[in-house]
Enzyme design. Structure first.
Site, PDB file in Angstrom:
ATOM      1  N   HIS A  60       0.829  -1.208   0.000  1.00 24.75           N
ATOM      2  CA  HIS A  60       0.000   0.000   0.000  1.00 24.75           C
ATOM      3  C   HIS A  60       0.861   1.255   0.000  1.00 24.75           C
ATOM      4  O   HIS A  60       0.591   2.233  -0.711  1.00 24.75           O
ATOM      5  CB  HIS A  60      -0.899   0.004   1.244  1.00 24.75           C
ATOM      6  CG  HIS A  60      -2.207  -0.679   1.029  1.00 24.75           C
ATOM      7  ND1 HIS A  60      -2.911  -1.282   2.052  1.00 24.75           N
ATOM      8  CD2 HIS A  60      -2.955  -0.859  -0.084  1.00 24.75           C
ATOM      9  CE1 HIS A  60      -4.026  -1.788   1.567  1.00 24.75           C
ATOM     10  NE2 HIS A  60      -4.075  -1.547   0.284  1.00 24.75           N
ATOM     11  N   CYS A 115      -2.003  -4.276 -16.314  1.00 22.99           N
ATOM     12  CA  CYS A 115      -2.543  -3.298 -15.369  1.00 22.99           C
ATOM     13  C   CYS A 115      -1.884  -3.421 -13.999  1.00 22.99           C
ATOM     14  O   CYS A 115      -2.273  -2.732 -13.061  1.00 22.99           O
ATOM     15  CB  CYS A 115      -4.055  -3.437 -15.231  1.00 22.99           C
ATOM     16  SG  CYS A 115      -4.593  -5.023 -14.550  1.00 22.99           S
TER      17      CYS A 115
END
Length: 556
Positions: A186, A486
């Site tokens: 993250h 992606c």
């Protein structure tokens, strides 16, 4: 004396400044017994602390906006997990103080997840941060976090929790270095969104003395300790040249000889759209819809609520391509109403498309919402399923899309090695492929993407991973269909050239990376990209693959 260390570069740019260390983590509370009559009061203290920390995380998310907001809201849900709270109250009932009960309950949960092989290990840094914040509030000590400073600095930490990364002030925090983490954590993703140079998984980073001048190259992963004036000047010049190249680059993505490579943005919701448009994204290559579902883990959002969120993103890209990933639940994104609580290994269990096929009503509602959201808009909507393993999965998803009356292309994500190896079979059922390189690397190398100790196996330059990308791209070309990337691999400008050379037809990334990739692609021909790709695949290690590609593209 100058010394060079190497970690994993996760956010482009160069930062030069003095080191400041992250504040000390909360100490372990003492283990002492309380009288039985104090148990109710201590349980109340624990509940109040949990609610206060959850509210603080949500407030930080509202301030940060965008993807950071979704991450912090998920952390707030972690703080309020009812099973954890029940465990805390049980521990208080048998004599623990509130702070000790919180500490021990989180420790047990952490150990349980690690022992079960939990995908992403429940994002351990996030879990530890929630625990530390609750314990700090109960002890009445300052929250762990970014140090106070009036002067710009380079931040060093063992790891950075999203709550800290999301609100970094780029005017003060020139860059950051962590001992743990990986390129898909993250914090790494948020660092790229902020445009803060960052290096992770750097052994010994915590031993660099406070106040030491260091230079951080977020592109190469190099950290220079006490660089001399010449080295600083060379790094600053290189940074200036990169900035100038970015300013000069605009328009659609393409190689120098005109081979088009559409550059798309990864988004988590409407809050990420402005940055994507500003960066010149040609559309959306990955719309992560699970963040909408994480707002309430007890039930799915209504069809109307979904329509509203989807339409805001679709409206931002008239005549553009928007690729939506249907709900990817399970593993690190558990939802009470969908995912089983007792799976021994959620990473290899019911997640992604498997979850949706077990709950067809949830999939049907989401597909209907997407169909309604796209009505009357001149957008090229494409919808893809996560965690497709084989042709049976692909067929089931395509059938569900058709049954919902969805007027869009149907695709499959390649995140499991079997899907790459049998891509041509899968393409008999769907119209495009999209490679999620983060999970594909994780499953290829059996390497948790949150564990710094195995970060070398999460390096997207690993030749085995490039082989799987090539297999998928070749299958798509043979079928006359598209194959995009992606995953975070697309955000590396040099690797973007290699992916283009492997036959990938589009690249999607965080908005902040688009100008870097656009500028780098524009310097090289398709033939150069193909030679660089061949050189990288011929190597035996990630470092050698990177060096080989660099040599080809620099004309060495």
């Amino acid at each position: 004396m100058e010394q060079t260390l190497r970690g994993v570069g996760v956010s482009h740019g160069v930062a030069i400044g003095e080191v400041r260390h992250m504040g000390t983590a909360v100490l372990e509370p003492p283990a002492k017994q309380i009288p039985a009559q104090d148990a109710e009061r201590e349980q109340g203290r624990a509940r109040q602390a949990v609610e206060a920390v959850a509210a603080d995380l949500i407030a930080r998310g509202n301030l940060a906006g965008g993807e950071a907001q979704h991450v912090l809201e998920a952390q707030a849900m972690m703080a309020q997990d009812p099973e954890l709270m029940a465990d805390v109250e049980r521990r208080v009932a048998v004599g623990s103080t509130a702070e000790r009960a919180v500490y021990d309950a989180f420790a047990a949960y952490r150990a349980l997840l690690a022992g079960a092989g939990e995908y992403l290990a429940g994002r351990v840094a996030d879990l530890d941060d929630v625990r530390n914040r609750i314990v700090a509030r109960l002890l009445g000590v300052p929250m762990p976090g970014v140090p106070d400073s009036d002067e710009p600095y380079v931040l060093i930490a063992r790891d950075l929790a999203p709550a800290d990364t999301a609100l970094l002030d780029p005017g003060l925090v020139l860059g950051f270095v962590t001992e743990e983490g990986g390129p898909t954590s993250h914090s790494a993703i948020l660092a790229r969104a902020l445009g803060v140079p960052a290096v992770v998984a750097l052994p010994g980073a915590g031993e660099i003395a406070e106040g030491t001048v260091i230079a951080v190259d977020g592109s190469t992963g190099e950290v220079f300790i006490e660089p001399d004036a010449d080295k600083q000047a060379a790094l600053e010049q290189a940074a200036a040249e990169r900035k100038a190249a970015l300013a000069a680059s605009s328009g659609p993505g393409a190689t120098s000889d005109g081979h088009k490579v559409p550059l798309l943005a990864n988004v988590g919701g409407p809050g990420d759209v402005a940055a994507a448009v500003e960066a010149g994204a040609e559309g959306v290559g990955l719309f992560r819809t699970e963040f909408l579902f994480l707002d309430d883990s007890k039930k799915a959002p209504s069809e109307d609520k979904q329509v509203e969120a989807y339409r805001k993103v679709l409206e931002a890209f008239p005549e553009g391509r928007v690729v939506v990933r249907v709900l990817d639940a399970g593993a690190d994104k558990p939802l009470d109403f969908l995912t089983p609580a007792d799976e021994p290994n959620p990473a290899l269990g019911v997640r992604g498309l498997r979850t949706l096929l077990d709950h067809p009503d949830v999939l049907r509602t989401q597909l209907a919402a997407l169909a309604r959201a796209a009505e009357g808009l001149p957008v090229y909507l494409e919808v893809m399923a996560p965690m497709v393993a084989d042709r049976i999965d692909a067929r089931a998803f395509a059938d569900a899309c058709r049954e919902a009356g969805l007027q869009a292309k149907f695709g499959a994500m390649v995140e499991i090695p079997s899907a790459a190896l049998r891509a041509r079979s899968i393409l008999q059922e769907v119209e495009f492929l999209s490679l999620g390189t983060n999970d594909l690397a994780q499953y290829t190398f059996a390497a948790d993407r949150q564990v710094g100790a195995v970060s070398r196996l999460q390096d997207p330059w690993q030749p085995a991973l490039l082989d799987l990308v090539a297999a998928s791209a070749e299958a798509a070309k043979a079928e006359g269909k598209s194959c995009g990337v992606c995953g975070e691999a697309a955000s590396d400008p040099l690797l973007a050239c290699v992916l283009t050379g492997l036959g990938v037809t589009s690249l999607s990334m965080g908005a902040a990376s688009i100008p870097y990739v656009r500028a780098t692609l524009a310097k090289h021909t398709l033939a150069q990209c193909e030679r660089a790709a061949a050189a990288a695949r011929a190597a035996d290690t990630a470092d050698d693959a990177r060096a080989a590609a660099q040599a080809v593209l620099s004309g060495e």
